[in-house]
Motif scaffolding. Sequence first.
Motif, PDB file in Angstrom:
ATOM      1  N   ILE A 272       0.850  -1.190   0.000  1.00 15.97           N
ATOM      2  CA  ILE A 272       0.000   0.000   0.000  1.00 15.97           C
ATOM      3  C   ILE A 272       0.886   1.240   0.000  1.00 15.97           C
ATOM      4  O   ILE A 272       1.655   1.465   0.942  1.00 15.97           O
ATOM      5  N   VAL A 274       1.431   5.257   0.322  1.00 17.48           N
ATOM      6  CA  VAL A 274       0.759   6.277   1.127  1.00 17.48           C
ATOM      7  C   VAL A 274       1.307   7.656   0.751  1.00 17.48           C
ATOM      8  O   VAL A 274       2.519   7.860   0.709  1.00 17.48           O
ATOM      9  N   THR A 285      -1.612   8.010   9.586  1.00 15.97           N
ATOM     10  CA  THR A 285      -2.113   7.193   8.484  1.00 15.97           C
ATOM     11  C   THR A 285      -1.378   5.863   8.404  1.00 15.97           C
ATOM     12  O   THR A 285      -1.997   4.801   8.254  1.00 15.97           O
ATOM     13  N   VAL A 289      -3.071   2.122   8.977  1.00 18.11           N
ATOM     14  CA  VAL A 289      -2.970   1.032   7.994  1.00 18.11           C
ATOM     15  C   VAL A 289      -2.455  -0.231   8.660  1.00 18.11           C
ATOM     16  O   VAL A 289      -3.001  -1.333   8.474  1.00 18.11           O
ATOM     17  N   GLY A 294      -3.013  -3.939   7.333  1.00 20.80           N
ATOM     18  CA  GLY A 294      -2.361  -3.670   6.059  1.00 20.80           C
ATOM     19  C   GLY A 294      -0.868  -3.469   6.222  1.00 20.80           C
ATOM     20  O   GLY A 294      -0.353  -3.326   7.331  1.00 20.80           O
ATOM     21  N   PRO A 296       2.110  -0.996   4.657  1.00 20.75           N
ATOM     22  CA  PRO A 296       2.562   0.085   3.770  1.00 20.75           C
ATOM     23  C   PRO A 296       3.782  -0.347   2.951  1.00 20.75           C
ATOM     24  O   PRO A 296       4.714  -0.963   3.486  1.00 20.75           O
ATOM     25  N   VAL A 399      -8.742   3.672   5.260  1.00 16.44           N
ATOM     26  CA  VAL A 399      -7.799   2.589   5.554  1.00 16.44           C
ATOM     27  C   VAL A 399      -8.444   1.238   5.279  1.00 16.44           C
ATOM     28  O   VAL A 399      -7.818   0.343   4.696  1.00 16.44           O
ATOM     29  N   VAL A 403      -6.887  -1.398   2.604  1.00 17.49           N
ATOM     30  CA  VAL A 403      -6.463  -2.738   3.022  1.00 17.49           C
ATOM     31  C   VAL A 403      -7.242  -3.800   2.255  1.00 17.49           C
ATOM     32  O   VAL A 403      -6.676  -4.822   1.829  1.00 17.49           O
TER      33      VAL A 403
END
Length: 407
Positions: A272, A274, A285, A289, A294, A296, A399, A403
């Motif tokens: 992910i 960002v 943030t 996540v 999730g 990043p 988020v 995810v």
Amino acid sequence: MDLLEYQAKALFRQMAIPVLPSQRIDNPADLKGLKIPYPVVLKSQVRAGGRGKAGGVKFVENTIDAVAAAQTIFNLPIESEYPEVLLAEAKYNADQELYLAVLLDPVARRPVLLGSQQGGMDVEGSIEKMQQVVVDQEFSPFYARRLMLKMGLQGDLIQSVSTIVEKMYRLFVEKDLDLVEINPLGISPKGEVMALDGKVSANNDALGRHPDLVALGEKKADSKLPGDKRRQADRRSAHSNLLHSPLELGGSSQSQFSNAESLNLVELEGNIGVLCNGVGLTMATLDAVTHEGGKPANFVNLGSLDRYDGTKTLRDRLELSLELVSQDKSVKVVLVHILASTAASEATISAVVGYLERKARANRQVQVVLLLVAIDRDGVKKRLGQLPVQLASTLDQAVAQAVSLAK
């Protein structure tokens, strides 16, 4: 304009915020004339965070070890930045470490006090424990004490830490700053307080009223190490795969390199991407996540949007940032979380639309989750049309969407 730690602490001294005895080190040989008794800590003076985890902070017991450690730190890049100076500082035994900050909320346009009982290197993992108080009227000690109570402090700490926050706020106002941060504020076993690290971000538009800040900024840490030109060339080469053709980005390749050098991509190991503006927002943030399960892949912090000259420049930087966070094929979704004015939000939307339309022409689809404030949601949905964008209204929703798309 971000100041280095030793520069921030010079301002702290002016406000009678307690700091440790320290000495600026311009080269390892300076340590032979160190005036601070051992043991001491040597700290790399760069603007990037995470110095301790990266090896830029070392405790030493004698001159021989100090010189060797300084040589290592001077040659250690942290997020591609080499230090020009180090800070030698007395060692401090802290029984507890707090996080404190005063910052400008770009949406509410009001100062905000932040505080947490969990400070230091692991503050990123404690964002859910971060307390805040918005200064919505003329400042008084009431606001600082209210933050202390929300943080759960007790006894004499309420008064001693509250006094530090009041001095931070006074510095924030007197110097027209965007951020004053102490992380950590050390608490000794006797209850004494000490600013062990500090960060100050000045408002570029107000520098004309503060020649002392301009003078500090002119001493910025531009690396002058032997071979630095080679390192910079190597860094451009390493990042060249992040840049696309001049036609695609709408500018010359020279300007692309310039923009890339001013944007700092921090690479992690997830899927992910960002994109945020501001240290606190980025930290919140990333933590959200991770908390949602999730991972990043990387992030870019655009910093204060006020420093970009006009909406076109802001849009160009946003598009380049989107290219940076999505260039790795492991990135399945990009989470864009921007706190900004209506004009900056419009620039963000235009950047996302332009970016995704280019990707569509290149037969590459990238999912985007977009979280903005101060927008006409129905109008934005109409502009986005069939593009692969999910529009979120809260951080939790954004988020969760990111995810889910990354799985």
